[in-house]
Write an enzyme that holds these catalytic residues in place. Structure first.
Site, mmCIF file in Angstrom:
data_model
loop_
_atom_site.group_PDB
_atom_site.id
_atom_site.type_symbol
_atom_site.label_atom_id
_atom_site.label_comp_id
_atom_site.label_asym_id
_atom_site.label_seq_id
_atom_site.Cartn_x
_atom_site.Cartn_y
_atom_site.Cartn_z
ATOM 1 N N HIS A 48 0.870 -1.178 0.000
ATOM 2 C CA HIS A 48 0.000 0.000 0.000
ATOM 3 C C HIS A 48 0.910 1.232 0.000
ATOM 4 O O HIS A 48 1.963 1.226 0.662
ATOM 5 C CB HIS A 48 -0.856 0.059 1.276
ATOM 6 C CG HIS A 48 -2.133 -0.716 1.229
ATOM 7 N ND1 HIS A 48 -2.623 -1.420 2.322
ATOM 8 C CD2 HIS A 48 -3.065 -0.879 0.244
ATOM 9 C CE1 HIS A 48 -3.780 -1.990 2.003
ATOM 10 N NE2 HIS A 48 -4.073 -1.680 0.748
ATOM 11 N N CYS B 220 -2.214 2.993 9.044
ATOM 12 C CA CYS B 220 -3.254 2.075 8.554
ATOM 13 C C CYS B 220 -4.479 2.089 9.466
ATOM 14 O O CYS B 220 -5.592 1.820 9.007
ATOM 15 C CB CYS B 220 -2.740 0.645 8.501
ATOM 16 S SG CYS B 220 -1.366 0.367 7.412
HETATM 17 N N1 ARG Z 1 -3.913 -6.963 6.475
HETATM 18 C C1 ARG Z 1 -4.303 -5.746 5.814
HETATM 19 C C2 ARG Z 1 -4.253 -5.955 4.311
HETATM 20 O O1 ARG Z 1 -3.358 -6.619 3.865
HETATM 21 C C3 ARG Z 1 -3.425 -4.611 6.221
HETATM 22 C C4 ARG Z 1 -3.883 -3.294 5.702
HETATM 23 C C5 ARG Z 1 -2.955 -2.174 6.027
HETATM 24 N N2 ARG Z 1 -3.516 -0.937 5.697
HETATM 25 C C6 ARG Z 1 -2.869 0.088 5.142
HETATM 26 N N3 ARG Z 1 -3.461 1.220 5.036
HETATM 27 N N4 ARG Z 1 -1.662 -0.067 4.630
HETATM 28 O O2 ARG Z 1 -5.074 -5.472 3.570
#
Ligand code: ARG
Length: 277
Positions: free
Chosen positions: A173, A267
């Protein structure tokens, strides 16, 4: 380093958070997640509570959405929407395990009387992949959100969008590889981007702080800035020193349990830009 000419200014923000009441690592959709190495749910909750308290102590407004059983990643509120100037664009998750979070977040905004656009036609994981720098949107793609999400963002928010390709699966991300500190300053992990992306970042930001491997690898860039205070992983000690040297005030938080799902402070935080009091 002399910081006299660098005056950093904090502004009060409004954030949306979701308590990790149903948090667990039960599937693997990014390289950080290991279902065979469970996270400590109690510790995750106390780390999250601490993060919320840090925001309150810094003078920010924190709103809370009810967690939904069976959605263990719902704690990662950044993925719930994109909110700019009081307009909300809903999300569309790439993985079926998270798909139902989109409706849960959308319902929260609808119930609150927000101006809601969407749902998006392309995969769009909200502010996990979409960052705001002044009046410019930065849109990450390559692992989760699709490149085509950029045109939808431009149409909904009426702002220019800069597309950035992510190339390292650990930084899946955009908010794991880039943190906007203020409209003209950011910190980032150069190896997470391609040449075009690095060049773009150089043109958007007057000042760029480069994170070292060891700080990026503890998700130090998954940080939240109010323009002066930067809430970041306690383990990212080198990055904290770099921030201090540039006139920012690092605020360390331990997010070790959430990191087992691939997330950190940012996150867990969705900024509600243009929220009404
Ligand atoms: N386990 C989640 C996923 O893989 C983590 C999300 C993390 N969020 C972020 N904004 N980077 O989607």
């Amino acid at each position: 380093m002399v910081n006299d000419e660098t005056r950093r200014v904090a502004t009060a923000r409004t954030y949306l958070m979701c308590p990790p009441a149903h948090f667990a690592v039960t599937y693997a959709i990014n390289p950080w997640m290991r279902p065979d190495e469970p996270a400590d749910a109690g510790l995750a909750l106390s780390q999250w509570e601490r993060l919320r308290q840090v925001y309150l102590d810094l003078g920010h407004d924190v709103r809370v959405i009810e967690p939904v059983p069976g959605l263990p990643d719902m704690v990662f509120a950044a993925n719930g929407a994109t909110v700019v100037d009081g307009t909300v664009l809903g999300v569309r998750f790439r993985h079926p395990q998270r798909a139902a979070e989109a409706g849960a977040y959308l319902d929260w905004f609808l119930a609150g009387g927000w101006r809601v656009a969407g749902p998006p036609a392309h995969y769009n994981e909200g502010e996990g992949d979409i960052l705001v720098a002044g009046r410019t949107l930065l849109a990450g793609h390559g692992f989760r959100s699709e490149e085509g999400a950029a045109a939808e963002l431009a149409a909904v928010f009426g702002l220019p969008v800069v597309s950035l390709r992510l190339v390292d699966p650990r930084f899946y991300h955009l908010d794991t590889a880039l943190c906007v500190l203020d409209a003209s300053t950011a910190m980032y992990y150069p190896a997470a981007f391609d040449d075009a992306g690095r060049a773009m970042l150089g043109s958007v930001f007057a000042e760029l702080i480069e994170a070292k491997d060891e700080d990026a690898e503890v998700l130090g860039l998954n940080a939240v800035s109010d323009g002066y205070h930067v809430v970041l992983a306690a383990q990212a000690t080198g990055l904290a020193r770099q921030l201090s040297a540039r006139g920012f005030a690092p605020v360390p938080v331990d997010m070790s349990e959430l990191r087992k799902a691939g997330g950190g402070a940012k996150c867990c935080t969705l900024e509600l830009r243009g929220a009404r009091g």
